[in-house]
Motif scaffolding. Structure first.
Motif, PDB file in Angstrom:
ATOM      1  N   VAL A   1      96.571 -51.011 -51.708  1.00 47.64           N
ATOM      2  CA  VAL A   1      95.236 -50.993 -52.303  1.00 47.64           C
ATOM      3  C   VAL A   1      95.306 -50.557 -53.755  1.00 47.64           C
ATOM      4  O   VAL A   1      94.693 -51.144 -54.639  1.00 47.64           O
ATOM      5  CB  VAL A   1      94.299 -50.061 -51.494  1.00 47.64           C
ATOM      6  CG1 VAL A   1      92.994 -49.841 -52.233  1.00 47.64           C
ATOM      7  CG2 VAL A   1      94.025 -50.658 -50.117  1.00 47.64           C
ATOM      8  N   SER A   2      96.101 -49.500 -54.018  1.00 50.44           N
ATOM      9  CA  SER A   2      96.224 -49.004 -55.380  1.00 50.44           C
ATOM     10  C   SER A   2      96.759 -50.078 -56.315  1.00 50.44           C
ATOM     11  O   SER A   2      96.243 -50.299 -57.403  1.00 50.44           O
ATOM     12  CB  SER A   2      97.144 -47.774 -55.392  1.00 50.44           C
ATOM     13  OG  SER A   2      97.370 -47.332 -56.699  1.00 50.44           O
TER      14      SER A   2
ATOM     15  N   THR B   1      94.184 -53.041 -56.809  1.00 51.19           N
ATOM     16  CA  THR B   1      92.982 -52.685 -57.554  1.00 51.19           C
ATOM     17  C   THR B   1      93.288 -52.445 -59.024  1.00 51.19           C
ATOM     18  O   THR B   1      92.606 -52.942 -59.909  1.00 51.19           O
ATOM     19  CB  THR B   1      92.340 -51.427 -56.938  1.00 51.19           C
ATOM     20  OG1 THR B   1      92.137 -51.663 -55.557  1.00 51.19           O
ATOM     21  CG2 THR B   1      91.018 -51.107 -57.600  1.00 51.19           C
ATOM     22  N   SER B   2      94.357 -51.679 -59.291  1.00 50.83           N
ATOM     23  CA  SER B   2      94.630 -51.308 -60.671  1.00 50.83           C
ATOM     24  C   SER B   2      95.290 -52.432 -61.456  1.00 50.83           C
ATOM     25  O   SER B   2      95.019 -52.614 -62.636  1.00 50.83           O
ATOM     26  CB  SER B   2      95.509 -50.052 -60.706  1.00 50.83           C
ATOM     27  OG  SER B   2      96.740 -50.279 -60.067  1.00 50.83           O
TER      28      SER B   2
ATOM     29  N   VAL C   1      87.755 -56.003 -57.012  1.00 50.56           N
ATOM     30  CA  VAL C   1      86.650 -55.099 -56.738  1.00 50.56           C
ATOM     31  C   VAL C   1      86.744 -54.612 -55.297  1.00 50.56           C
ATOM     32  O   VAL C   1      86.907 -55.406 -54.378  1.00 50.56           O
ATOM     33  CB  VAL C   1      85.294 -55.799 -56.963  1.00 50.56           C
ATOM     34  CG1 VAL C   1      84.156 -54.873 -56.575  1.00 50.56           C
ATOM     35  CG2 VAL C   1      85.167 -56.231 -58.420  1.00 50.56           C
ATOM     36  N   THR C   2      86.679 -53.308 -55.115  1.00 50.98           N
ATOM     37  CA  THR C   2      86.713 -52.730 -53.776  1.00 50.98           C
ATOM     38  C   THR C   2      85.293 -52.649 -53.234  1.00 50.98           C
ATOM     39  O   THR C   2      84.393 -52.185 -53.917  1.00 50.98           O
ATOM     40  CB  THR C   2      87.344 -51.332 -53.812  1.00 50.98           C
ATOM     41  OG1 THR C   2      88.678 -51.436 -54.322  1.00 50.98           O
ATOM     42  CG2 THR C   2      87.393 -50.717 -52.430  1.00 50.98           C
ATOM     43  N   ASP C   3      85.108 -53.089 -52.006  1.00 53.02           N
ATOM     44  CA  ASP C   3      83.786 -53.052 -51.392  1.00 53.02           C
ATOM     45  C   ASP C   3      83.488 -51.654 -50.859  1.00 53.02           C
ATOM     46  O   ASP C   3      84.339 -51.003 -50.256  1.00 53.02           O
ATOM     47  CB  ASP C   3      83.703 -54.059 -50.248  1.00 53.02           C
ATOM     48  CG  ASP C   3      83.683 -55.489 -50.749  1.00 53.02           C
ATOM     49  OD1 ASP C   3      83.210 -55.700 -51.879  1.00 53.02           O
ATOM     50  OD2 ASP C   3      84.144 -56.378 -50.020  1.00 53.02           O
TER      51      ASP C   3
ATOM     52  N   ARG D   1      89.068 -43.463 -48.362  1.00 52.84           N
ATOM     53  CA  ARG D   1      88.385 -44.455 -49.192  1.00 52.84           C
ATOM     54  C   ARG D   1      87.427 -43.800 -50.179  1.00 52.84           C
ATOM     55  O   ARG D   1      86.897 -44.453 -51.066  1.00 52.84           O
ATOM     56  CB  ARG D   1      87.610 -45.442 -48.315  1.00 52.84           C
ATOM     57  CG  ARG D   1      88.477 -46.239 -47.335  1.00 52.84           C
ATOM     58  CD  ARG D   1      89.348 -47.251 -48.057  1.00 52.84           C
ATOM     59  NE  ARG D   1      88.590 -48.076 -48.968  1.00 52.84           N
ATOM     60  CZ  ARG D   1      87.851 -49.133 -48.604  1.00 52.84           C
ATOM     61  NH1 ARG D   1      87.788 -49.490 -47.329  1.00 52.84           N
ATOM     62  NH2 ARG D   1      87.196 -49.848 -49.512  1.00 52.84           N
TER      63      ARG D   1
ATOM     64  N   GLU E   1      91.404 -45.817 -60.116  1.00 53.84           N
ATOM     65  CA  GLU E   1      92.146 -47.069 -60.230  1.00 53.84           C
ATOM     66  C   GLU E   1      92.587 -47.594 -58.870  1.00 53.84           C
ATOM     67  O   GLU E   1      92.734 -48.808 -58.677  1.00 53.84           O
ATOM     68  CB  GLU E   1      93.364 -46.876 -61.130  1.00 53.84           C
ATOM     69  CG  GLU E   1      93.026 -46.761 -62.606  1.00 53.84           C
ATOM     70  CD  GLU E   1      94.255 -46.636 -63.477  1.00 53.84           C
ATOM     71  OE1 GLU E   1      95.326 -46.284 -62.925  1.00 53.84           O
ATOM     72  OE2 GLU E   1      94.161 -46.892 -64.678  1.00 53.84           O
TER      73      GLU E   1
ATOM     74  N   GLY F   1      90.824 -47.653 -56.342  1.00 53.15           N
ATOM     75  CA  GLY F   1      89.667 -48.162 -55.612  1.00 53.15           C
ATOM     76  C   GLY F   1      89.028 -47.148 -54.702  1.00 53.15           C
ATOM     77  O   GLY F   1      88.250 -47.507 -53.807  1.00 53.15           O
TER      78      GLY F   1
ATOM     79  N   GLU G   1      80.770 -50.048 -63.909  1.00 53.34           N
ATOM     80  CA  GLU G   1      81.388 -49.759 -62.611  1.00 53.34           C
ATOM     81  C   GLU G   1      81.009 -48.375 -62.084  1.00 53.34           C
ATOM     82  O   GLU G   1      81.248 -48.067 -60.916  1.00 53.34           O
ATOM     83  CB  GLU G   1      82.911 -49.859 -62.724  1.00 53.34           C
ATOM     84  CG  GLU G   1      83.411 -51.248 -63.094  1.00 53.34           C
ATOM     85  CD  GLU G   1      84.904 -51.267 -63.378  1.00 53.34           C
ATOM     86  OE1 GLU G   1      85.466 -50.175 -63.618  1.00 53.34           O
ATOM     87  OE2 GLU G   1      85.495 -52.348 -63.368  1.00 53.34           O
TER      88      GLU G   1
ATOM     89  N   GLN H   1      81.011 -46.963 -57.906  1.00 57.84           N
ATOM     90  CA  GLN H   1      82.135 -46.217 -57.354  1.00 57.84           C
ATOM     91  C   GLN H   1      81.882 -44.714 -57.283  1.00 57.84           C
ATOM     92  O   GLN H   1      82.669 -43.982 -56.688  1.00 57.84           O
ATOM     93  CB  GLN H   1      83.404 -46.491 -58.176  1.00 57.84           C
ATOM     94  CG  GLN H   1      84.700 -46.158 -57.455  1.00 57.84           C
ATOM     95  CD  GLN H   1      85.901 -46.829 -58.075  1.00 57.84           C
ATOM     96  OE1 GLN H   1      85.763 -47.762 -58.856  1.00 57.84           O
ATOM     97  NE2 GLN H   1      87.095 -46.384 -57.721  1.00 57.84           N
TER      98      GLN H   1
END
Length: 361
Positions: free
Chosen positions: A19-20, A23-24, A29-31, A257, A279, A281, A319, A323
């Protein structure tokens, strides 16, 4: 080592690192299960009226939650409430606090009854509700530093007992999550795991049962493995830690999360780790108002710490409201009912400011 239940061998997962990276590096885009400009509470409320507290959170914050009312007494506190979820590990109250016992007794039943009544009220208040909904439990390391073994040592002093506690909590939490989903089928469920005691566990500052010594520090990797076992049974896990020295990287490695924290305790030295967290997410739930009665600033002033942190970290303003959620700094059990409601309202108003004007000074 003491064996409380058959041991369970935890395994490591590559998902948090994946994930890291995605995303970075790829800008994906993380939901999140909430809308932009959201706010919520940490968990505890003053008084003994659970129905009133539930109606307040459903009326006043975009992300409602199941309030905890420790003022009701034994079994309504964070430790007893979560201990009532444990599978095959009954507890009781001794003069020194919660302790494992041979069979469920009056204290265990009282804690369980409190929780079941709260769930019945949640089902009543949430009829037809669709959207994000948060529940809270005490985390395994804070629990292990608080509950004693039958012979008096704290669970944290025995690695085998800690493993059994983690397994029991994971099993009980999975059943709890399934129950809440049945009662509120339209909810996007968020599970907050409270770990205020984890920094002390990592630093070796947790006192022994006698109070004359300190328990040995737990290394970061085993701590992450144990926490991961519990977070893995939840649909959208966040970890709350209202203590200094929040272990951001550990929480990310364990699969959180979101991370909930007291913004007033952040130092400039924390910002690199916060930046890495964003970063990756991972959401931030920033505590921006005191949890006890005090003067409430205007919404723009409440929103300022979040905007200023985001600006210093160099992230895009648009953003921010997606977040970052705004919350009180910790639970509201020490506040008056009027202040508890007003604080939630002000968090909601400040979150709207983040959405509508994220770049304002």
């Amino acid at each position: 080592m003491t064996s409380l239940r058959p041991s369970f061998s935890t395994c490591q997962h590559a998902w948090p690192n994946l994930v890291s990276f995605m995303t970075s590096k790829l800008g994906l885009v993380t939901d999140f299960p909430w809308d932009e400009g959201a706010a919520t509470g940490v968990g505890s409320h003053p008084g003994e009226d659970g129905l009133s507290a539930l109606k307040t959170v459903f009326d006043e914050v975009p992300v409602p939650y199941l309030p905890e009312l420790p003022g009701r007494g034994v079994g309504a506190d964070m430790i007893g409430r979560t201990a009532s979820l444990l599978v095959d590990l009954p507890v009781e109250v001794q003069p020194s606090g919660w302790r494992f016992s041979d069979r469920p007794g009056r204290d265990f039943k009282r804690a369980r009854d409190h929780l079941l009544r709260d769930l019945d009220m949640l089902e009543e208040v949430s009829q037809g509700y669709t959207g994000a909904l948060k529940i809270q439990v005490c985390g395994p390391w804070t629990l292990a530093g608080a509950v004693e073994l039958r012979h008096g040592d704290k669970t944290l002093a025995d690695k085998g007992a800690v493993r059994d506690l983690i397994d029991s909590l994971a099993d009980g939490l999975a059943a709890h999550v399934a129950d809440v989903r049945k009662r509120v089928p339209g909810a996007g469920l968020i599970v907050q795991v409270d770990e205020p005691g984890l920094p002390g566990v990592l630093a070796g500052t947790v006192p022994t049962a006698s109070g004359f010594g300190r328990l040995a520090a737990v290394e970061e990797q085993p701590a992450a493995d144990g926490l991961r076992r519990v977070l893995a049974v939840t649909p959208f896990p966040i970890v709350h830690c209202c203590a200094p020295r929040v272990p951001f990287s550990l929480f990310g490695t364990a699969g959180a999360r979101g991370i909930s924290l007291d913004a007033s305790l952040l130092r400039r030295a924390d910002e690199d780790r916060i930046g890495e967290t964003v970063e990756a997410g991972i959401a931030l739930l920033l505590g921006v108002l005191p949890g006890v009665d005090s003067r409430l600033p205007e919404p723009a002033a409440v929103a300022h710490p979040a905007r200023e942190l985001w600006r210093r970290l160099g992230f895009r303003p648009e953003e921010l409201a997606r977040q970052v959620l705004l919350t009180p700094s910790c639970g509201l059990a020490g506040a008056s009912p009027a202040y508890a409601k007003a604080a939630l309202v002000r968090c909601r108003e400040a979150a709207r400011v983040l959405r509508e004007d994220p770049e304002a000074e």
